[in-house]
Scaffold this motif. Structure first.
Motif, mmCIF file in Angstrom:
data_model
loop_
_atom_site.group_PDB
_atom_site.id
_atom_site.type_symbol
_atom_site.label_atom_id
_atom_site.label_comp_id
_atom_site.label_asym_id
_atom_site.label_seq_id
_atom_site.Cartn_x
_atom_site.Cartn_y
_atom_site.Cartn_z
ATOM 1 N N ALA A 236 12.194 -72.310 -52.265
ATOM 2 C CA ALA A 236 11.158 -71.459 -52.860
ATOM 3 C C ALA A 236 11.023 -70.141 -52.115
ATOM 4 O O ALA A 236 10.618 -69.129 -52.699
ATOM 5 C CB ALA A 236 9.819 -72.193 -52.866
ATOM 6 N N GLU A 241 13.396 -71.638 -56.436
ATOM 7 C CA GLU A 241 12.550 -72.632 -57.091
ATOM 8 C C GLU A 241 11.105 -72.180 -57.028
ATOM 9 O O GLU A 241 10.733 -71.352 -56.193
ATOM 10 C CB GLU A 241 12.678 -74.003 -56.408
ATOM 11 C CG GLU A 241 14.016 -74.679 -56.591
ATOM 12 C CD GLU A 241 13.984 -76.112 -56.078
ATOM 13 O OE1 GLU A 241 12.868 -76.654 -55.897
ATOM 14 O OE2 GLU A 241 15.061 -76.680 -55.869
ATOM 15 N N SER A 250 5.661 -68.868 -58.072
ATOM 16 C CA SER A 250 6.867 -68.531 -57.314
ATOM 17 C C SER A 250 6.547 -67.373 -56.374
ATOM 18 O O SER A 250 5.560 -66.659 -56.554
ATOM 19 C CB SER A 250 8.008 -68.139 -58.256
ATOM 20 O OG SER A 250 7.640 -66.990 -59.030
#
Length: 464
Positions: A236, A241, A250
């Motif tokens: 992330a 992701e 995000s």
């Protein structure tokens, strides 16, 4: 009952007792000394290790006291004596010295007195974790993406009786002996909530470590689960992701460079420390600072407060007056320490250690005001449609509040600025034009970043 209670929700008389509590007053000096060591240590692994050892000891002391106070409170609530101080081994007593100082009598059976003791202990714990948060930001090179990602877990509980603590400390010392460098103990922070340790290698590479207390199937399964979650969080950081959690948010890093007015605050805070209060117009915002100990020492503190409120009111009228009074946005530092992992901790602000400690411990209160209408007007100057979404005369908001809607009529794209971005604007003193540039950048993307947390580029220099 829960203990996440803000000072603003307490009776002013109780708030005064909290702030005058001997442990709260003493913690201001403790945090100041820790931050002075933090400044002097730089990136020296040995110095940071020694600082962390001191932080561990004072945090252990506070957590042990909070546990004992909680037990005493429960006993008093059911009609028993508090049984204070709690029984403990000589080694634990020596490590947690000096003895925790109560404001109430050790044999008090007043429930409210013990509740106040618990509030103070919890505040001290959170304030000490703020020093750990500063360590974490330094370890991760002031990369907000890493901090936000690694904070996506349940808040940390007390570590002082944690079953696997000895193993973690053993692993920390073993890494130090074998490879040197600094190893961050996550239990001392409120922001790194995944895995147990972070090793900083000589090359600067950072390695997350999970320590197993045993080789049992349950311990192995728990470690494997933590590692998988860490892998998702690390993905992330680069935007590969979405962040785990209820919202599919995000991390989006704009090309817009991070710039702040933070270094302009020191003269204002110095003046507040001398006189008790100060106001100024800094970077398109009205700023006020109250130094509560100095104000309280004045012969007529109410008059000092009235003078401050009047000066603040004149600045608000002069700069955020006609046409903008309906949407003034207010940020205030009081009791915000350690509550939002996405916000930079006071401990890394480019200010003297005594000011940062006073902000952490709420003896120095900083408030800022900015006009949402002025921000919307700047978007319109760029040919964009912008509307303030807050109700009229609405100064308060939270991280999820919708503040301003911005639409690109040419490409029919729309973004909404939420409270998190505005809080950063207010309390980190980000240049307003940087928020506007970053938002415009998002509108011009082929695929707008959706629900995302804005990260500016080149942030570290702001905190050095």
């Amino acid at each position: 009952m829960g203990w996440d209670i803000r000072l603003g929700g307490l009776d002013p008389a109780v708030t005064s007792q909290v702030m005058r509590h001997p442990e709260q007053v003493g913690n201001l000096a403790v945090v100041t000394r820790l931050l002075e060591r933090f400044d002097a240590a730089g990136h020296d692994g040995d110095e940071l290790h020694d600082l962390q050892a001191v932080l561990y000891r004072v945090s252990y002391r506070a957590q042990r006291a909070a546990d004992g106070i909680g037990r005493a409170l429960h006993r008093v609530e059911v009609g028993k004596g508090p049984d204070w101080p709690p029984a403990a081994g000589q080694e634990s007593i020596a490590f947690a010295a000096p003895h925790w100082r109560l404001r109430c009598a050790a044999d008090s059976r007043d429930v409210e007195e013990w509740r106040l003791e618990r509030w103070v202990a919890e505040r001290v714990i959170r304030q000490l974790r703020a020093v750990g948060d500063a360590l974490a930001w330094r370890v991760f090179s002031y990369d907000r993406r890493a901090i936000v990602a690694l904070s996506r877990n349940d808040p940390p509980g007390p570590f002082w009786k944690k079953a696997g603590l000895g193993y973690e400390l053993g692993a920390l010392n073993e890494i130090r002996e074998r490879r040197g460098g600094f190893v961050l103990l996550h239990d001392l922070t409120s922001v790194v909530r995944i895995m147990d340790l972070t090793e900083v290698e000589a090359s600067g590479r950072r390695l997350l470590r999970e320590v197993k207390a045993s080789n049992s199937p349950s311990a192995t399964a728990k470690a494997r689960k933590q590692i998988k979650r860490a892998e998702r969080l690390l993905a992330a950081i680069d935007g590969a992701e979405a962040l785990p959690g209820e919202e599919a948010a995000s991390l989006w890093r704009a090309q817009t460079q991070f710039r702040t007015h933070l270094r302009e605050l020191a003269p204002l805070l110095d003046h507040a420390q001398r006189t008790g209060a100060a106001t100024a117009w800094i970077g398109g915002r009205v700023v006020g600072a109250l130094h509560l100990p100095v104000t309280a020492q004045r012969a007529q503190p109410e008059e000092r407060w009235s003078a401050y409120a009047a000066a603040r009111g004149r600045l608000l009228h002069r700069h955020l007056g006609a046409g903008t009074t309906l949407h003034r946005l207010r940020g205030v530092s009081a009791d915000t320490t350690g509550r939002d992992p996405a916000t930079a901790p006071w401990g890394i602000y480019p200010l003297p250690a005594h000011h940062r400690a006073a902000l952490i411990c709420d003896y120095l209160v900083l408030e800022t005001f900015i006009s949402a209408d002025d921000i919307a007007r700047e978007f319109r100057r760029l040919g964009l449609n912008a509307a303030v979404l807050l109700p009229a005369a609405h100064e308060s908001f939270d991280s999820r509040s919708e503040i301003i809607s911005v639409t690109d009529p040419r490409h029919q794209r729309r973004i909404v600025l939420h409270g998190a971005a505005v809080s950063q604007l207010l309390m980190e003193f980000v240049h307003t034009d940087r928020l506007i540039q970053a938002s415009t950048e998002a509108l011009r993307l082929l695929h707008t970043p959706g629900h995302s947390l804005l990260i500016y580029s080149n942030e570290p220099p702001a905190w050095y």
